[in-house]
Design an enzyme around this catalytic site. Structure first.
Site, short mmCIF file in Angstrom:
data_model
loop_
_atom_site.label_atom_id
_atom_site.label_comp_id
_atom_site.label_asym_id
_atom_site.label_seq_id
_atom_site.Cartn_x
_atom_site.Cartn_y
_atom_site.Cartn_z
N LEU A 1 -13.12 1.45 5.07
CA LEU A 1 -12.01 1.26 4.13
C LEU A 1 -10.96 0.36 4.78
CD1 LEU A 1 -11.56 4.88 2.74
CD2 LEU A 1 -13.13 3.05 2.01
N ARG B 1 3.87 -2.45 6.71
CA ARG B 1 4.75 -2.20 7.87
C ARG B 1 4.46 -3.11 9.07
NH1 ARG B 1 3.83 3.91 8.65
NH2 ARG B 1 2.19 3.59 7.12
N GLY C 1 -3.35 14.66 5.87
CA GLY C 1 -3.99 15.70 5.08
C GLY C 1 -4.32 16.89 5.98
C1 UD1 Z 1 -5.61 9.45 4.44
C2 UD1 Z 1 -6.16 10.81 4.06
C3 UD1 Z 1 -5.50 11.89 4.93
C4 UD1 Z 1 -5.70 11.60 6.39
C5 UD1 Z 1 -5.20 10.19 6.71
C6 UD1 Z 1 -5.56 9.82 8.13
C7 UD1 Z 1 -6.70 10.68 1.70
C8 UD1 Z 1 -6.26 11.00 0.33
N1 UD1 Z 1 -5.89 11.04 2.67
O1 UD1 Z 1 -4.22 9.43 4.21
O2 UD1 Z 1 -6.06 13.15 4.61
O3 UD1 Z 1 -4.99 12.56 7.17
O4 UD1 Z 1 -5.84 9.23 5.84
O5 UD1 Z 1 -4.96 8.62 8.45
O6 UD1 Z 1 -7.77 10.15 1.91
N2 UD1 Z 1 -7.38 2.50 1.74
C9 UD1 Z 1 -8.06 1.64 0.89
N3 UD1 Z 1 -7.76 1.67 -0.43
C10 UD1 Z 1 -6.82 2.49 -0.95
C11 UD1 Z 1 -6.14 3.34 -0.07
C12 UD1 Z 1 -6.43 3.34 1.27
O7 UD1 Z 1 -8.92 0.87 1.33
O8 UD1 Z 1 -6.63 2.44 -2.16
C13 UD1 Z 1 -7.71 2.47 3.17
C14 UD1 Z 1 -6.59 2.00 4.05
O9 UD1 Z 1 -6.70 0.61 4.29
C15 UD1 Z 1 -6.82 2.79 5.33
C16 UD1 Z 1 -7.50 4.06 4.84
O10 UD1 Z 1 -7.99 3.79 3.56
O11 UD1 Z 1 -7.70 2.12 6.20
C17 UD1 Z 1 -6.53 5.24 4.81
O12 UD1 Z 1 -5.48 4.95 3.94
P1 UD1 Z 1 -3.99 5.42 4.25
O13 UD1 Z 1 -3.14 5.06 3.09
O14 UD1 Z 1 -3.59 4.98 5.60
O15 UD1 Z 1 -4.20 7.00 4.36
P2 UD1 Z 1 -3.48 8.15 3.59
O16 UD1 Z 1 -3.76 8.05 2.14
O17 UD1 Z 1 -2.09 8.16 4.01
#
Ligand code: UD1
Ligand code: MG
Length: 456
Positions: free
Chosen positions: A9, A16, A137
């Site tokens: 992902l 930031r 999470g």
């Molecule tokens: C997510 C997890 C959380 C975990 C945390 C660890 C979910 C809902 N939550 O949090 O439980 O503790 O990661 O860091 O999964 N990304 C996409 N597309 C999107 C959203 C995110 O590709 O629409 C990717 C981001 O680039 C990143 C990763 O997914 O590499 C995690 O996304 P981020 O927003 O950092 O994590 P949280 O949602 O805060």
């Protein structure tokens, strides 16, 4: 082993970082963050690597054009569950999937293997215990120890917020289940996002075991969101690289003052003094010594060679038992044979120097072939460029070039030839003879006055 798909992902915006460059292209140890994750993925021998990238991420695709990757665009970032949904059309029905995050460069292949091994009939999650779990999470375990659910920070009750065990985001599961679970996700939560973590509850409802493996290595699951994170991870990466070199027997005068941005391979009894930077692929043979403050990129330095302080080496091969520097600059295309001496303020470019030859002081030697046991005196310059074209200089075995000579290429200095100091050589110099080319006579002018500055 079952078939393996890996979904990385990487669609997050990286706001930031305050940078125009996509977050995952910022570098750790001289390599893009995402390249570290892709390399970990490749080490796991998957059938397929799928990268979910985001708006404006074409630059990311281009940066990895040489890799065998399935690219999936997530135009709008509607959450981690939505991101994985975009990859569904590319998943192999009979495979398991490992989810990795594109901004976690120190991801540990061993931990991934452990998850993959359980993914045939389970949902396996990598967790860790975080002193301050804010934002993560939370892993909610049932009495059995299995995971009952993951609650995102913003959706967590106060009692749940006290839980320190958090989701790393790295998990593995069978695709047959994953695709069904993804289809059932909703965005009915505090952030209005499709949470990947909601698949946990769906698994539990269907009687599929959900296990969480706790890692003690927090850096291996730390994501980069800011330049502060990037700088911290860089230090961790460098200190781990230094520890590995020490374990192999390399002497590092100070492991905190070494930077490797690429791959450094060392033989036995190699010594590296402080503040050295190694870039690209560098190989140091047995008993090589690198003194302080050297920058060495894409080089092979053979056994017994010593590099003195403040030397810059780029795209160069150096033979055994040579002495280089201090303050030498070896530029691309340079090859030095064994027992060569290159001294202070000497610049070599695209030059081949054969065994036993010396260029010890203040010289520029470019596009030149230097034979065996040649001595090039202080201040010698090969004039290889006429403003439009480059030409080669050839200096044959046992030649001696007097100090402050200019060799105007193309030109050949024959075997055993001697060039008198201060000569400007425009024609080939014959073997075994003394050639000189200076003003005919030395004159002194009586009564001559130095110019004086004109007042404006
Ligand atoms: C997510 C997890 C959380 C975990 C945390 C660890 C979910 C809902 N939550 O949090 O439980 O503790 O990661 O860091 O999964 N990304 C996409 N597309 C999107 C959203 C995110 O590709 O629409 C990717 C981001 O680039 C990143 C990763 O997914 O590499 C995690 O996304 P981020 O927003 O950092 O994590 P949280 O949602 O805060
Ligand atoms: Mg988020």
């Amino acid at each position: 082993m079952s078939k393996l798909n890996i979904v990385i992902l990487a669609a997050g915006k990286g706001t930031r970082m305050h940078s125009n460059k996509p977050k995952v292209l910022h570098e750790v140890g001289g390599k893009p963050i995402l390249a570290h994750v892709i390399d970990c993925a490749k080490a796991l021998n998957p059938q397929k690597i799928i990268v979910v990238y985001g708006y404006g991420g074409e630059i990311v695709r281009e940066a990895f054009a040489h890799e065998d990757i399935v690219w999936v665009n997530q135009a709008e970032q509607l959450g981690t569950g939505h991101a994985v949904q975009q990859a569904v059309p590319y998943l192999d029905a009979d495979a398991n999937t490992l989810i990795l995050l594109g901004d976690v460069p120190l991801v540990d292949a061993e931990a991934c293997i452990s998850l993959i091994e359980q993914a045939n009939n389970k949902l396996a999650i990598l967790s860790f215990n975080k002193a301050d779990p804010t934002g993560y999470g939370r892993i909610i375990r049932a009495a059995t120890g299995n995971v009952a659910t993951i609650v995102e920070h913003k959706d967590a009750r106060i009692s749940q917020q006290a839980i320190k065990e958090v989701n790393t985001g790295i998990m593995a599961m069978p695709n047959a289940h994953l695709t069904k679970w993804l289809a059932q996700l909703t965005n009915n939560n505090a952030q209005g996002e499709y949470y990947l973590t909601d698949i946990v509850e769906l698994a539990v409802q269907q009687g599929i075991a959900v296990v969480a493996e706790v890692t003690a290595d927090e850096w291996s699951v730390t994501g980069i969101n800011s330049k502060i994170d990037l700088a911290q991870i860089e230090r961790v990466y460098q200190s781990r690289t230094a520890q590995k070199l020490l374990q192999q027997g390399v002497t590092l005068k100070d492991p905190a003052r070494l930077d490797v941005r690429g791959t450094l391979i060392c033989g036995r009894d190699v010594e590296i003094d402080v503040n050295c930077l190694f870039e690209g692929n560098v190989t140091l043979g047995d008993n090589v010594k690198i003194a302080a403050n050297c920058v060495i990129k894409n080089a092979v330095i053979q056994a017994g060679t010593h590099i003195a302080p403040f030397t810059h080496i780029d795209d160069t091969q150096i033979g055994e038992n040579s002495r280089i520097g201090p303050y030498a600059r070896l530029r691309p295309g340079t090859t030095l044979a064994a027992d060569t001496h290159i001294g202070n303020f000497v610049e070599l470019k695209n030059t081949q120097v054969d065994i036993g030859s010396k260029i010890n002081h203040l010289s520029y030697v470019g596009d030149t072939t230097v034979g065996k046991n040649v001595n090039i005196g202080a201040g010698t310059i090969t004039c290889n460029y006429d403003g439009a074209n480059k030409f080669r200089t050839v200096i044959e075995d046992n030649a001696f070039i007097g100090s402050d000579s200019q060799l105007i290429a193309p030109v050949t200095i024959g075997k055993g030839a001697t060039i008198a100091a201060g000569s400007t050589i425009t024609k080939d110099a014959p073997a075994e003879q003394l050639t000189f080319c200076r003003a005919k006579e030395q004159k002194s002018i009586t009564g001559w006055k130095r110019p004086i500055k004109i007042k404006k």
